[in-house]
Design an enzyme around this catalytic site. Structure first.
Site, mmCIF file in Angstrom:
data_model
loop_
_atom_site.group_PDB
_atom_site.id
_atom_site.type_symbol
_atom_site.label_atom_id
_atom_site.label_comp_id
_atom_site.label_asym_id
_atom_site.label_seq_id
_atom_site.Cartn_x
_atom_site.Cartn_y
_atom_site.Cartn_z
ATOM 1 N N HIS A 185 52.025 54.188 17.636
ATOM 2 C CA HIS A 185 51.598 54.575 16.293
ATOM 3 C C HIS A 185 51.207 56.049 16.172
ATOM 4 C CE1 HIS A 185 47.633 54.243 18.094
ATOM 5 N NE2 HIS A 185 47.136 54.873 17.047
HETATM 6 C C1 UD1 Z 1 43.842 56.113 12.844
HETATM 7 C C2 UD1 Z 1 43.169 57.101 13.789
HETATM 8 C C3 UD1 Z 1 43.771 56.937 15.194
HETATM 9 C C4 UD1 Z 1 43.705 55.505 15.666
HETATM 10 C C5 UD1 Z 1 44.399 54.636 14.619
HETATM 11 C C6 UD1 Z 1 44.399 53.180 14.987
HETATM 12 C C7 UD1 Z 1 42.458 59.223 12.797
HETATM 13 C C8 UD1 Z 1 42.742 60.673 12.755
HETATM 14 N N1 UD1 Z 1 43.396 58.460 13.392
HETATM 15 O O1 UD1 Z 1 45.209 56.463 12.750
HETATM 16 O O2 UD1 Z 1 43.019 57.729 16.088
HETATM 17 O O3 UD1 Z 1 44.368 55.395 16.900
HETATM 18 O O4 UD1 Z 1 43.704 54.812 13.380
HETATM 19 O O5 UD1 Z 1 45.053 52.449 14.003
HETATM 20 O O6 UD1 Z 1 41.428 58.803 12.337
HETATM 21 N N2 UD1 Z 1 47.382 52.034 6.592
HETATM 22 C C9 UD1 Z 1 47.550 50.782 6.072
HETATM 23 N N3 UD1 Z 1 46.494 49.915 6.134
HETATM 24 C C10 UD1 Z 1 45.295 50.244 6.665
HETATM 25 C C11 UD1 Z 1 45.133 51.545 7.175
HETATM 26 C C12 UD1 Z 1 46.170 52.422 7.150
HETATM 27 O O7 UD1 Z 1 48.596 50.432 5.586
HETATM 28 O O8 UD1 Z 1 44.380 49.390 6.681
HETATM 29 C C13 UD1 Z 1 48.530 52.965 6.575
HETATM 30 C C14 UD1 Z 1 48.468 53.951 5.442
HETATM 31 O O9 UD1 Z 1 49.763 54.147 4.975
HETATM 32 C C15 UD1 Z 1 47.976 55.221 6.099
HETATM 33 C C16 UD1 Z 1 48.559 55.095 7.501
HETATM 34 O O10 UD1 Z 1 48.537 53.689 7.782
HETATM 35 O O11 UD1 Z 1 48.402 56.349 5.423
HETATM 36 C C17 UD1 Z 1 47.758 55.821 8.538
HETATM 37 O O12 UD1 Z 1 46.373 55.429 8.472
HETATM 38 P P1 UD1 Z 1 45.224 56.454 8.929
HETATM 39 O O13 UD1 Z 1 43.899 55.803 8.866
HETATM 40 O O14 UD1 Z 1 45.412 57.745 8.182
HETATM 41 O O15 UD1 Z 1 45.595 56.806 10.415
HETATM 42 P P2 UD1 Z 1 46.116 55.883 11.596
HETATM 43 O O16 UD1 Z 1 47.524 56.290 11.911
HETATM 44 O O17 UD1 Z 1 45.848 54.431 11.363
#
Ligand code: UD1
Length: 364
Positions: A203
């Protein structure tokens, strides 16, 4: 009457949940009030609610419901929404875990208000500032008054950055507290996988956001699937990138089983009986070391070197030839024998509670 110590504990994203559980429980046993604030960085049932149920976490006192956004948007929104909560709850300290955007955002608000900041999992460094988490780690540590570390290298990293040694406490790994406490509850494998399987999680933006790199990694997984069944729980970020690059069929046509993000107990079941785990996660590098399961980390660096020096982890980079060579080596030899790092013994939460109750005092 003596005022009760009140430590506000922050969570935001999936990898925070398994870290906060043992801390909140140990603080509770020590008679400390430990209200939970959830930033809402992760919000889907599968990324969030599920873990609260699986891990028996207390309901957050407040959910800031920030949701997704750019790094600046997400971090800023957490700060704006966290500030009034801090004013209202007036804690003796704010405790943050790990390295996600919620960690740095809440640490920064608390530090500016003169509230002591406690960082659990301090001092890990990849020395790669293209990783958003590395920036979060460095800044959170600079803002913290109590820095709890999981491995001895972390203290050296912190001291090099000018953190006074008396602020640093080597207590072990709270995520492994959770793992050990839940091992017996791990869900059994789905039928048909008893002969051994590979487990994949990817991821990191550096692996999934670029279609060329993602395609190369997908082709690598397709080759692995020719040798053993491969299961791949897909993070929402990865799912959207696979769909955008029309790579989903390439995986399923090769027999790779794509799963939605798994609950904690399902993931534990899938990990503990895997022949090999292929990942770019930070936490899974540590969990596989604790389980003694071979792990290939698809990254050029790691902030968790103990999993390589002492554990079952091998850093393989993103070149398919290297990844496949290491994969075949594990199938042939069973992988390297690891050992459990010091203080990964299920008692880190207790040690943290002990230090904090000895040193912090309630606000007057
Ligand atoms: C975040 C953390 C990362 C961790 C990861 C675990 C930061 C900088 N990154 O990354 O260190 O390893 O979480 O998952 O804080 N989304 C959903 N549902 C959710 C949450 C997110 O669909 O409940 C999607 C959204 O499109 C979002 C994307 O996932 O834009 C990324 O989510 P985000 O929280 O920005 O970062 P992660 O890649 O999850």
């Amino acid at each position: 009457m003596k005022k009760q110590l009140n430590i506000l504990c922050v969570v935001g994203a999936r990898p925070n949940f398994m870290k906060i559980g043992p801390v909140v429980a140990a603080l509770g046993r020590a008679g400390v009030s430990a209200p939970l604030v959830h930033t809402g960085q992760h919000y889907d049932e599968a990324m969030n609610d599920r873990f609260f149920t699986d891990l028996g976490l207390p309901r957050p006192e407040v959910n800031l419901e920030v949701g997704s956004g750019t790094h600046a948007q997400q971090t800023a929104e957490i700060m704006i929404r966290f500030e009034p909560v801090l004013d209202r709850l007036a804690p003796s300290a704010v405790l943050v875990v790990g390295d996600v955007n919620s960690t740095i955002a809440c640490a920064l608000v608390a530090a500016k208000k003169g509230i002591p900041v406690v960082h659990v999992e301090a001092g890990l460094r990849s020395y790669d500032r293209t990783m958003p988490e590395e920036i979060n780690r460095i800044l959170t540590d600079q803002l913290s008054d109590y820095l709890f570390t999981t491995e001895q290298d972390a203290e050296n990293n912190l001291v090099k950055e000018g953190i006074p040694p008396e602020k640093i406490f080597f207590v072990g790994n709270v995520m492994i507290d959770t793992l050990l406490a839940n091992l017996d509850r791990a869900k059994p494998l789905p039928d048909g996988l008893q002969g051994g399987h590979g487990l994949v999680t990817l991821h990191r933006p550096s692996n999934v956001d670029d279609a060329v790199i993602l395609t190369r990694l997908v082709d690598c997984l397709v080759q692995m699937a020719g040798e053993l069944p491969v299961l791949f729980p897909v993070h929402p970020r990865t799912r959207s990138k696979l769909e955008a690059a029309t790579l989903v069929n390439r995986l399923t046509d090769a027999g790779i089983i794509l799963l939605p993000p798994q609950g904690y107990l399902e993931m534990l079941g899938l990990m503990k009986s895997a022949k090999v785990v292929v990942t770019d996660s930070g936490g899974i590098q540590e969990e596989t070391t604790a389980l003694g399961v071979p792990c290939l980390t698809v990254r050029e660096n790691t902030e968790r070197p103990i999993t390589i020096d002492k554990g079952t982890n091998t850093l393989v980079g993103i070149d398919p030839a290297h990844i496949l060579a290491a994969f075949h080596d594990i199938l042939a030899t069973g992988g390297k024998a690891g050992r459990i790092p010091d203080l990964w013994d299920g008692k880190a939460g207790e040690r943290i509670a002990h230090v904090l109750t000895e040193r912090l005092s309630p606000l007057p």
